[in-house]
Design an enzyme around this catalytic site. Structure first.
Site, mmCIF file in Angstrom:
data_model
loop_
_atom_site.group_PDB
_atom_site.id
_atom_site.type_symbol
_atom_site.label_atom_id
_atom_site.label_comp_id
_atom_site.label_asym_id
_atom_site.label_seq_id
_atom_site.Cartn_x
_atom_site.Cartn_y
_atom_site.Cartn_z
ATOM 1 N N MET A 11 -34.249 -102.820 18.520
ATOM 2 C CA MET A 11 -33.447 -104.045 18.520
ATOM 3 C C MET A 11 -32.671 -104.209 17.216
ATOM 4 O O MET A 11 -32.639 -105.298 16.643
ATOM 5 C CB MET A 11 -34.366 -105.261 18.747
ATOM 6 N N HIS B 206 -31.899 -105.339 11.659
ATOM 7 C CA HIS B 206 -32.579 -105.811 12.861
ATOM 8 C C HIS B 206 -31.901 -107.061 13.409
ATOM 9 O O HIS B 206 -31.463 -107.925 12.648
ATOM 10 C CB HIS B 206 -34.047 -106.114 12.563
ATOM 11 N N HIS B 207 -31.843 -107.141 14.730
ATOM 12 C CA HIS B 207 -31.211 -108.267 15.405
ATOM 13 C C HIS B 207 -31.924 -109.579 15.075
ATOM 14 O O HIS B 207 -31.330 -110.661 15.142
ATOM 15 C CB HIS B 207 -31.230 -108.005 16.914
ATOM 16 N N ALA B 208 -33.193 -109.489 14.671
ATOM 17 C CA ALA B 208 -33.925 -110.703 14.288
ATOM 18 C C ALA B 208 -33.371 -111.290 12.986
ATOM 19 O O ALA B 208 -33.574 -112.462 12.694
ATOM 20 C CB ALA B 208 -35.413 -110.404 14.141
#
Lengths: 457, 457
Positions: A21, A138-140
């Site tokens: 992700m 990271h997409h977070a």
């Protein structure tokens, strides 16, 4: 430290070996005139010394015992710079082909969750006077648009500016979320719990509405194609630039928008690619075209990052380029913004991710459905309008590498960059063979559009 | 295709982001005289064309719905050679340091389970006349000893032999397991089910006995150290060679075995390293020293690969090198072979792996125990006795990179290679800072042993 908004932790929760992700960006730079053999070594040393870091680049997930596993960020006191900022090299003969092969490898591996969720490679060994930088976040931490912005924020219009920062050190722009710690932990905890509690029903509702609206209201349905399968963990990445002028001229001559022309390029390329693979569906393919609705000065609320989406009929069933362009133009004009104000969670869910971990696998139309909600995402992200520089090096290209999900084995994301449009194509290495041929087909498709609109013969 | 023996599937089951279950090998070669600039490109092309593959290198795990998840191998019809066999390059200045940094990265990432479980890098860009090859194979295919053998089997004593195969094409040696398909699926399935059923009680029994024997019978207990912690996913790898003659001379002068001297080198290095880190325990550290009991002509049975183990008191509490050597010599001589005839599963369990997934987390002494069963594994694997060549290139070094587990953040594995001993040191990047300093300390320790045994002053 700060409790993690569910919009962050979702991206950690759904991540697996098959579904890394992170979002990536490949930047190509031209060395400044008179750069010596040790230019990159010196550049690396200079950047390596910049250990000041914006908060997002210092955060790593904590693992409290919790129903959802990841709900807190902690801060890394001393990030291991040699781990995050990497010096890499291309093997001979140092063509773009070798660069794309390495980028494919880098984009395939998971980020280490025991440290801040990013890696940046400074890449030497191109056989001309260029060098590259591949960034992976990271997409977070940052979504694709924010990650591209972050890269852009390091650039300068001034070729003589030698104080450009590395991506990790560049401060957050006004209105960008960077400090979830700003609110009291208690308030954040309550907020998180509220989101957790509300989500199953809320998501079910949104998903049901969207699916119903899509299947009942819209006069189209995406066919099942070879791109709509379960994916593996390995990626292939391809990238190329086209002059914005060529696209602009076609758009003007045909009386359509530039984005219509871009979608028609993709449509023609997909058609040619799938014919080559003997896998062209009879029905026209449907693209999901995200529309960013992020507000620059949005303040306070953690979910400040809204995404809407159009479904576009790509007309891939038509052999004629002009016909396809017409279908696309009509579809985009009439298309409803069916996924309006999606939160990242909802966007993810609607993209067909496997949500079994959340117990939502029974949501209709989401997992292993016979017909996908759309065939691929085609995303056009605005980039810099002028020629940009980074410590004297001219930015030659900036190519986005995206996240893939089950059922979505191909993604096309492009960004404008001065006089060019830079296309980044990310594919599942197993499901999308010979991905790089799509580049050739994109070029053919643009030429066909030029001919069809009378720009050239 | 073939059902997977539990000894294979265990390594897939216990693998996680934090515990990649592959073994690695870094080989250094000297280019043949007169090799041109395109030597490596040509070599790569030649090898790339060798698409014949031994069975183990074509297998990938299938995912049937099953209690344990992975119990069948399937064969990849057309392996993606460009994925498995990679061309890589070192950044400037192309020292061994850059090679080790890249090897650390490669050894940190998980293998893709959607394809055969191996990767091999051909590495250019060393600033002298050498090149390197890094190989990575999943433990479910080959254990560390078998993987090293596989690399060795490609070599030749003849510098003029230009028909040496790449590792994937080299046939299995006599007695090596390569074809679990040889038995009928039904028989194999029954066998697998029997193993599955029997394992919890069998393992509990073995583990209990081993732990009781260890803690009650042996006059030593491993102290808790900074090396005995939960680990992260990133690795650091260091490697160096020492002349076998130096070790042999000390062994002769001190009247001990060569392996005793090697263990004393490690002991001195660990002591110096832990003093530097202000983390030397008061009690002497304990090494687990695996003893391979594989039979070369073992036939038929899938579990043909037995490992025994000695626990060795390293005497790290003693400041004097001669004292430490005496303690080690005595410990090795008297030490019982406490872990006798371990299957790989049992060896894994005893190494402190987190077996929560199998519901064995209550087995005493296995997970998050205050005192580890031992502090680290030090493994000495026999290698080639003569100078070896690979397509005319002299083998300069062969360095093993091992698997780490929770509670075991450092591993030292060495192999003999002609006139040298080649040490490979694998560490958790987070828990073992400045790992490369252990190389310097190993050299110091050997010098101290030479002085202590009167070989030099």
């Amino acid at each position: 430290m700060a409790f993690m908004p569910l919009t962050d932790s979702m991206f950690l929760l759904v991540e697996s070996r098959e579904h890394p992700m992170h979002v990536g960006g490949l930047q190509l730079f031209r060395k400044p005139e008179g750069a010596g053999d040790d230019y990159l070594i010196k550049l690396r040393e200079d950047l390596r010394a910049k250990t000041e870091m914006r908060s997002a680049f210092r955060r790593k997930p904590a693992r409290p015992v919790n129903i959802l596993g990841y709900t807190r960020w902690v801060e890394e006191a001393e990030p291991d710079m040699d781990y995050h900022f990497r010096h890499s090299a291309l093997p001979q003969p140092g063509r773009i082909r070798e660069l794309l092969e390495l980028t494919s490898r880098w984009h395939s591996t998971l980020l280490d969750r025991h440290r801040p969720l990013w890696e940046i490679h400074l890449v030497e060994g191109l056989r001309d006077d260029r060098f590259a930088m591949y960034s992976k976040v990271h997409h977070a931490l940052l979504d694709g648009v924010a990650a591209l912005r972050q890269l852009q924020s390091t650039l300068s219009e001034d070729p003589d500016n030698r104080d450009c920062l590395p991506p990790w050190a560049s401060p957050a722009r006004e209105g960008e979320r960077d400090t979830p710690a700003a609110r009291s932990p208690l308030v954040t905890a309550r907020e998180t719990l509220r989101q957790l509690g509300g989500i199953p029903s809320a998501v079910t509702k949104v998903v049901n509405e969207a699916v119903r609206q899509q299947t009942l209201t819209l006069p189209m349905q995406a066919p099942k194609t070879m791109l709509n399968v379960r994916i593996g963990g390995a990626r292939r990445f391809a990238a190329q630039s086209w002059p914005l002028d060529r696209v602009r001229t076609v758009a003007h001559a045909a009386g359509v928008s530039r984005n219509d022309v871009v979608l028609a390029m993709c449509s023609g390329a997909l058609r040619d690619y799938l014919i080559e693979q003997r896998a062209l569906p009879d029905a026209p393919m449907i693209a999901m075209v995200p529309v960013s609705m992020r507000k620059r000065n949005d303040s306070g609320e953690a979910i400040g990052n809204n995404i809407g989406a159009l479904l576009c009929n790509l007309g891939t069933d038509r052999a004629d380029a002009a016909d396809r362009l017409k279908v696309i133009h009509k579809s985009m004009r009439e298309g409803k913004r069916i996924f309006k104000d999606l939160t990242p969670i909802q966007a993810l869910l609607l993209s067909g991710v496997n949500v079994a971990q959340l117990g939502l696998s029974t949501v209709p139309g989401m997992v292993t459905n016979a017909k996908p909600p759309f065939n691929l995402v085609i995303s056009n992200v605005p980039g810099p309008r002028k020629t940009m520089y980074w410590n004297g090096a001219e930015l030659d290209g900036i190519y986005p590498a995206s996240v893939l999900l089950d059922g979505q084995a191909l993604n096309i994301t492009l960004t404008s960059n001065g006089d060019n449009l830079d296309f980044g194509i990310t594919g599942c290495r197993r499901s999308v063979p010979h991905l790089q041929r799509i580049l050739t087909h994109l070029d053919t498709a643009l030429t066909e559009l030029e001919v069809a609109s009378g720009v050239t013969r």
